[in-house]
Design a protein around this motif. Structure first.
Motif, short mmCIF file in Angstrom:
data_model
loop_
_atom_site.label_atom_id
_atom_site.label_comp_id
_atom_site.label_asym_id
_atom_site.label_seq_id
_atom_site.Cartn_x
_atom_site.Cartn_y
_atom_site.Cartn_z
N TYR A 117 0.83 -1.21 0.00
CA TYR A 117 0.00 0.00 0.00
C TYR A 117 0.87 1.26 0.00
CZ TYR A 117 -3.94 -3.05 1.34
OH TYR A 117 -4.91 -4.02 1.38
N GLU A 118 1.90 1.27 0.83
CA GLU A 118 2.74 2.47 0.92
C GLU A 118 3.47 2.74 -0.39
OE1 GLU A 118 3.76 2.67 5.71
OE2 GLU A 118 5.14 1.59 4.37
N HIS A 119 3.89 1.69 -1.06
CA HIS A 119 4.56 1.87 -2.36
C HIS A 119 3.58 2.48 -3.37
CE1 HIS A 119 7.28 1.06 -5.71
NE2 HIS A 119 6.24 0.57 -6.37
N TYR A 120 2.33 1.98 -3.36
CA TYR A 120 1.34 2.52 -4.30
C TYR A 120 1.06 3.99 -4.00
CZ TYR A 120 -2.88 3.08 -7.07
OH TYR A 120 -3.79 3.52 -7.99
N ILE A 121 0.88 4.32 -2.71
CA ILE A 121 0.55 5.70 -2.33
C ILE A 121 1.69 6.65 -2.69
CG2 ILE A 121 0.14 7.20 -0.33
CD1 ILE A 121 -1.43 4.80 0.89
#
Length: 529
Positions: free
Chosen positions: A137-141
């Motif tokens: 999720y953090e990579h996507y955000i």
């Protein structure tokens, strides 16, 4: 219908696909299948096979759906839609490891696809692999800072690993972006509570209640929060809603809470008012029968249950309450007859097993009772610690105690005078808890494999790990704290590990006792083991 002759003769791929999908969406499945069959016989394109797989999914033939997704992949090994839609199907069927495999390929093909990130992260979380989900999720955000759903899932995953401050910051962004979104607002309030900002949480709950005045979940959360704060008005919002809408289902939740805190007379008034206005609500009658029995009127309780019995003779909850009431009347013959119905069902609940065993014990059917509860064989004591992990216990005590951030026992649980951790303890990524879980799993597997009879039969498997945890938590008793007698209705086996044993005496204080399911205040059974 004017198109049918044209379709039967057409070779146009786009026309056939559009018509097949239109029939599918109109739920005219026979016509849809005919057109799909013609389409894929003429055109070997993965999109058409994916569409046909969707048809089989709609029909409930999930095996066929997967076959056609696989056929699409054979036609184009890099066809994103086939991997993604197959992963969605597997995720819906709780085949999470298989879903992850498909999502990972889809992710490699298109790493910026939000749906893939969501599905893959949710599948990781479903297997308690929260660190993988959070990193994803953090990579996507970082690369696409505009997806509120992924931020919401990130916040949830952070809550699951007790990273409360980070979760609060992420979920506050979701709330600000969509201030009317109930789900985001509830998640944000959960983070506030987890950060011990309970006054702020209560304020936010009441703002939310303005928009959803009869919302069962919101009322429950407000009650739990006020209960934890030792408020004298923890029923205030429930009572206010009841006065305004006595026939709403929220009244049953109000009555259920009253029963839990032993305010039976008030619960009786609420339930009588509800059944006077809402006819045919079986559960309300069952609750009312329970309250009337616990107030001591056994015959009246049976009369209330008779109202349901004539309408639905296999209502399991009604049968359960009837058996207990018959035991209160010492009518062991009828109690056995009804209890056997529940016990004979496929996969009876632990409650049904405890109830049937209590009937057998009270009616002196000792041999049959011993076939169900053989405490000598099924209860054991294990030393989980050894020289290799000598420091684990001390780390565990320290780390688990930090998770006890409530002030009072949960109203729905058996604990009295103590606190209990929230959520599933084994979902935590705290190293000591993870190491303890691993050590515990070894002992449980050994125990299961050493017992081939009774409840162990359902664990027949050659897998390295032949069970899964249904729940895990920690309890911290205060002075004079205890558990009321109870049974666990979730799972098959239960175990407890003592972090500290202050107050245990040779006279029995602090000991574990078996054979007392506490079915009613009127049924007193001595401990057997």
């Amino acid at each position: 219908m004017l198109l049918v002759p044209l379709i039967k003769q057409s070779t146009d791929a786009n026309l056939l696909y559009a018509v097949a999908q239109s029939f599918r969406r109109l739920k005219q499945f026979s016509q849809s299948q005919q057109v799909f069959e013609r389409l894929i016989s003429l055109h070997k394109h993965p999109a058409f096979y994916c569409g046909y797989a969707g048809y089989f999914k709609d029909m409930g033939d999930l095996g066929k759906a997967c076959e056609y997704f696989d056929d699409a992949i054979k036609l184009d090994v890099n066809y994103f839609d086939a991997y993604y839609n197959k992963a969605l199907l597997l995720q819906e069927q709780k085949q999470l490891q298989e879903a992850i495999s498909c999502y990972l390929i889809a992710y490699r093909i298109n790493p910026n696809h939000a749906g893939t990130t969501l599905g893959l992260g949710q599948s990781y979380s479903g297997l308690a692999q929260f660190s993988h989900a959070i990193a994803l999720y953090e990579h996507y955000i970082t690369n696409n800072n505009n997806n509120d759903q992924i931020k919401y899932q990130l916040g949830k995953a952070l809550l699951d690993i007790s990273a409360f401050e980070k979760a609060k910051a992420v979920l506050q962004e979701c709330k600000v972006l969509f201030p009317k979104n109930r789900i985001y607002r509830l998640a944000y309030i959960t983070a506030l509570e987890s950060c011990s900002l309970r006054d702020n949480a209560l304020e936010q709950y009441r703002y939310l209640l303005d928009d959803y005045p009869l919302d069962i979940e919101i009322h429950d959360r407000i009650f739990q929060l006020l209960w934890q704060q030792d408020s004298v008005d923890y029923f205030f919002e429930y009572h206010k809603a009841f006065l305004q809408n006595p026939s709403d289902k929220l009244s049953l939740e109000y009555a259920r809470k009253l029963i839990k805190v032993d305010e039976l007379a008030t619960a009786k008034l609420i339930l009588e008012c509800y059944v006077d206005q809402v006819h045919g609500e079986s559960h309300a009658y069952i609750m009312l029968a329970h309250v009337v029995r616990e107030l001591g009127d056994f015959q009246q309780a049976l009369a209330i249950l008779d109202v349901i019995q004539t309408k639905n003779s296999i209502d399991q909850d009604a049968i359960f309450e009837r058996v207990i009431t018959l035991l209160c009347l010492n009518d062991f013959s009828q109690a056995f007859e009804y209890a056997e119905i529940l016990y004979s069902l496929q996969n009876p609940t632990q409650g049904a097993i405890a109830l049937f065993a209590a009937v057998l014990r009270m009616s002196n059917r000792h041999h049959e009772y011993s076939q169900i509860f053989n405490f000598t064989d099924l209860v054991g004591v294990f030393d989980l610690m050894n020289e290799e992990n000598a420091d684990l216990h001390e780390c565990l005590v320290k780390d688990v105690l930090t998770l006890h951030n409530s002030n009072k026992h949960p109203v729905e649980q058996s604990l009295r005078l103590g606190t209990q951790t929230q959520g599933d303890l084994f979902n935590s990524d705290i190293p000591s808890i993870s190491a303890f879980k691993e050590q515990l799993s070894i002992s449980i597997n050994t125990f299961i494999r050493s017992h081939s009879l009774g409840p162990m039969q359902q664990f027949n498997s050659n897998d390295a790990e032949i069970f899964e945890y249904s729940a895990s938590w920690s309890v911290n008793l205060k002075e004079s704290g205890f558990h009321v007698n109870h049974y666990h209705n979730t799972g098959v086996l239960s175990a407890c590990y003592y972090l500290t044993t202050t107050g245990v005496t040779d006279e029995g204080a602090g000991w574990l006792q078996f054979g007392q399911p506490e079915l009613s205040r009127w049924l007193k059974l001595d401990a057997e083991f």
